[in-house]
Design a protein around this motif. Structure first.
Motif, PDB file in Angstrom:
ATOM      1  N   ASP A   1       0.669  -1.265  -0.165  1.00 39.18           N
ATOM      2  CA  ASP A   1       0.000  -0.003   0.009  1.00 39.18           C
ATOM      3  C   ASP A   1       0.808   1.298  -0.075  1.00 39.18           C
ATOM      4  OD1 ASP A   1       0.894  -0.586   2.446  1.00 39.18           O
ATOM      5  OD2 ASP A   1      -0.882  -0.268   3.402  1.00 39.18           O
ATOM      6  N   TYR A   2       1.922   1.291   0.775  1.00 41.58           N
ATOM      7  CA  TYR A   2       2.500   2.659   0.935  1.00 41.58           C
ATOM      8  C   TYR A   2       3.630   2.735  -0.263  1.00 41.58           C
ATOM      9  CZ  TYR A   2       6.586  -0.707   2.105  1.00 41.58           C
ATOM     10  OH  TYR A   2       7.640  -1.540   2.229  1.00 41.58           O
TER      11      TYR A   2
ATOM     12  N   GLU B   1       2.341   1.807  -3.418  1.00 44.36           N
ATOM     13  CA  GLU B   1       1.496   2.602  -4.290  1.00 44.36           C
ATOM     14  C   GLU B   1       1.142   3.913  -4.004  1.00 44.36           C
ATOM     15  OE1 GLU B   1      -0.302   1.971  -7.492  1.00 44.36           O
ATOM     16  OE2 GLU B   1      -0.427  -0.035  -6.450  1.00 44.36           O
ATOM     17  N   GLU B   2       1.255   4.217  -2.682  1.00 42.17           N
ATOM     18  CA  GLU B   2       1.053   5.690  -2.073  1.00 42.17           C
ATOM     19  C   GLU B   2       2.132   6.557  -2.860  1.00 42.17           C
ATOM     20  OE1 GLU B   2       1.293   7.476   2.096  1.00 42.17           O
ATOM     21  OE2 GLU B   2      -0.170   5.973   2.051  1.00 42.17           O
TER      22      GLU B   2
ATOM     23  N   ASN C   1       1.531   7.432  -6.461  1.00 47.06           N
ATOM     24  CA  ASN C   1       0.458   8.335  -6.757  1.00 47.06           C
ATOM     25  C   ASN C   1       1.055   9.636  -6.504  1.00 47.06           C
ATOM     26  OD1 ASN C   1      -1.394   5.977  -7.256  1.00 47.06           O
ATOM     27  ND2 ASN C   1      -1.955   6.194  -5.030  1.00 47.06           N
ATOM     28  N   GLY C   2       1.836   9.629  -5.432  1.00 49.72           N
ATOM     29  CA  GLY C   2       2.552  10.806  -5.315  1.00 49.72           C
ATOM     30  C   GLY C   2       3.567  11.626  -6.475  1.00 49.72           C
TER      31      GLY C   2
ATOM     32  N   SER D   1      12.050   7.518   0.556  1.00 49.29           N
ATOM     33  CA  SER D   1      11.505   6.372   1.381  1.00 49.29           C
ATOM     34  C   SER D   1      12.674   5.612   2.147  1.00 49.29           C
ATOM     35  CB  SER D   1      10.761   5.275   0.232  1.00 49.29           C
ATOM     36  OG  SER D   1      10.035   4.536   1.031  1.00 49.29           O
TER      37      SER D   1
ATOM     38  N   LYS E   1       6.551   6.640   4.115  1.00 47.36           N
ATOM     39  CA  LYS E   1       6.285   6.509   5.243  1.00 47.36           C
ATOM     40  C   LYS E   1       7.512   6.742   6.053  1.00 47.36           C
ATOM     41  CE  LYS E   1       1.905   5.344   4.762  1.00 47.36           C
ATOM     42  NZ  LYS E   1       0.790   6.387   5.284  1.00 47.36           N
TER      43      LYS E   1
END
Length: 447
Positions: A6-7, A9-10, A13-14, A30, A155
Motif C-alpha cells: 500500500d505505501y 502504491e502511495e 500516486n505521489g 523512502s 512513510k
C-alpha cells in the motif's frame, strides 16, 4: 509480477500527482529497506508496457545484477529498459550508443547532483527524471532543488516498524548524553566545545565482549574506520572461535562476492569491512550491525544502522554503536525534516571532530576516509594521514532509547510547561530554581 504494498502504491500516486502539476524531475524519499527497487521496477513496468524506453542509473557495479533480477521478476520489458552504472551510461552517451529514454530512474539519488549525473540528464532534456533515496541530505546542506522540482515523502521508519515492514531494533552504546565532559550553557543546552570533547574519535567498550552480551551468534556486519582495523577485528573474532571474514574496497571482486555468498548462506556469521556494504546491499537475514567508525554523514549512518532492519517475522535487529554515532544523528527511527534538507540552506553541517569522511568534489559521492580514488567517478583525493582511534575497553554499553536522546537534546525553549522544564533541569543536574527562572523567562509562569 510483484504486487506493490500500500505505501509503495502511495509513493507512485505521489509521483503521478506531481507530474500532473507539470513537474518533470521528481525526488522520492523512502526509508532504507522499504523496497525502493520494487517501486522503481513498477514505474519501469508500466512505462515499458506502454512502449516507453527507460534508463536506470546506479552508482555501483555490484547493484546492476541485483536490480536486474528485481526488474525481470516484475515483468519489465528489458528490451526497452537499460540498467547501467553511471560511468558506463555516460560513456555510451558520449559514443552515441544510449537510446533516448522517456524516463530516467536514479537509484541512491542523493548522488544525483554530481556532474556525471547532470550531464546525463542534460543529454535527454525531454525525459522525466525520478530519483529515489532514503536520505535527501548533503553534507554541504545545499539541497537538491538545482535538479529536482519536488520531493515526495514516504512513510516514516517507525510506521514501517509498526506495520511489520521493517524489523524493530535495540540500540546499545555508551551513554554519552550524560557524559561528565558535557558542560552546560546558561540556556541548559550543551556547549559546542564540550560536545566536541565528548565525541572525540574513540571506540568505547570491548567489541567481542559486547557482541557476546547483546548479539551472540547473530549474523552481523561490522563497519570499521580503516582497512587495518577491519583486519585486526576479524582476526580477534576468529581467535575467539567465531567465523568471521574481512573485506575492504581493495579486496578482489570475486573474493568480495564469495564472502557475501558465504555470509548469506550462513557459512560465516560475521563480515568485517571497511569502505563497503553501505548503500544498496540487501541481506535480509543480517540481524546485527556493529559500528566501529564515527561518521558525520547522516546518509552513511542511516544506511549502516538499517542494514540489520530488513523485515523477517520475529526478527529483532541489534545495533551496537561503539563510537557514539547516535549522539550525532539520533536513532534509525528518529524523524528528520527531509523537506528542509531537500530545499537546503546556507549553513554548513556541524562538524563534531569525527573521523573525516570525504565528499568527492567531482561527483559529491560520500565515501570512507580510507579511499584514495573516488569509487564513483575516479577522482583522485589528495593524500591524508590516517587517523587512529583511541580505545576505551572498560566502557560499559547500555540500551539507548529515543526518550533519552530527546530529553538530553531538549532546550528550555522546546519545553511546553513547567513539568517538562523541571524534568529537563533534573536531567541536566540543575537545582529546582533553574526551572523557575527559565519558566519566568519563557512566560510559562503566570504573574
Amino acid at each position: 509480477m510483484i504486487p506493490l504494498r500500500d505505501y509503495q502504491e502511495e509513493l507512485l500516486n505521489g509521483v503521478y500527482n506531481s507530474m500532473s502539476k507539470g513537474n518533470k524531475n521528481i525526488m522520492v524519499q523512502s526509508p532504507a529497506g522499504s523496497g525502493k527497487s520494487v517501486t522503481m521496477s513498477e514505474v519501469a513496468r508500466r512505462a515499458t508496457d506502454k512502449g516507453n524506453r527507460v534508463l536506470f542509473i546506479v552508482h555501483r557495479r555490484e547493484l546492476v545484477s541485483q536490480i536486474k533480477g528485481t526488474f525481470i521478476a516484475n515483468d519489465v520489458d528489458m528490451e526497452l529498459c537499460h540498467i547501467g552504472m553511471v560511468q558506463t551510461v555516460a560513456n555510451r552517451i558520449k559514443n552515441g550508443k544510449e537510446p533516448t529514454p522517456a524516463i530516467i530512474l536514479v537509484d541512491e539519488a542523493h548522488h544525483s547532483l554530481a556532474k556525471t549525473y547532470t550531464n546525463i540528464f542534460e543529454s535527454f532534456p525531454k525525459a522525466y527524471v525520478y530519483g529515489f533515496t532514503a536520505t535527501p541530505w548533503r553534507m554541504s546542506n545545499k539541497g537538491f532543488t538545482e535538479v529536482f522540482e519536488e520531493l515526495i515523502l514516504g512513510k516514516s521508519v517507525q510506521w514501517l516498524i509498526d506495520n511489520k515492514r521493517l524489523a524493530p531494533f535495540k540500540y546499545y552504546s555508551k551513554n554519552l548524553m550524560n557524559d561528565n565532559k558535557l558542560k552546560h550553557q546558561s540556556t541548559g543546552d550543551f556547549s559546542n566545545d564540550s560536545i566536541t570533547l565528548a565525541l572525540e574519535p574513540r571506540i568505547y567498550g570491548d567489541v567481542i565482549e559486547n557482541y557476546r552480551k547483546f548479539a551472540n551468534n547473530k549474523k552481523t556486519i561490522i563497519y570499521t574506520h580503516n582497512v587495518e582495523s577491519s583486519k585486526t577485528v576479524a582476526e580477534k573474532f576468529n581467535e575467539k572461535g567465531y567465523k568471521a571474514l574481512q573485506v575492504d574496497g581493495k579486496t578482489h571482486k570475486q573474493q568480495r562476492e564469495l564472502a557475501m555468498e558465504m555470509f548469506r548462506e550462513g557459512k560465516v556469521n560475521i563480515l568485517v569491512n571497511a569502505e563497503l556494504y553501505g548503500e544498496g546491499v540487501d541481506v535480509p537475514d543480517c540481524e546485527c550491525v556493529i559500528l566501529l567508525r564515527p561518521t558525520e554523514s547522516l546518509t552513511l549512518f542511516i544506511q549502516q544502522t538499517m542494514r540489520a532492519m530488513r523485515y523477517q517475522p520475529n526478527k529483532q535487529a541489534v545495533i551496537i554503536d561503539h563510537v557514539g554515532n547516535y549522539a550525532r544523528h539520533g536513532l534509525p527511527n528518529t524523524e528528520h525534516d527531509w523537506y528542509e534538507h531537500f530545499k537546503g540552506s546556507d549553513k554548513k553541517s556541524k562538524s563534531n571532530n569525527t573521523i573525516p569522511i570525504k565528499e568527492c568534489p567531482e561527483c559529491f559521492g560520500v565515501v570512507e576516509s580510507a579511499y584514495t580514488i573516488c569509487p564513483y567517478c575516479g577522482c583522485e583525493f589528495p593524500k591524508e594521514e590516517p587517523q587512529e582511534l583511541s580505545i576505551d575497553e572498560t566502557a560499559e554499553l547500555e540500551e539507548v532509547t529515543e526518550e533519552m536522546i530527546t530529553l538530553n537534546f531538549k532546550t528550555p525553549e522546546e519545553c511546553n510547561n513547567m513539568k517538562e522544564l523541571s524534568e529537563l533541569g533534573k536531567s541536566l543536574g540543575y537545582k529546582p530554581g533553574w526551572a523557575y527562572i527559565q519558566g519566568k523567562r519563557l512566560g510559562l509562569i503566570k504573574k
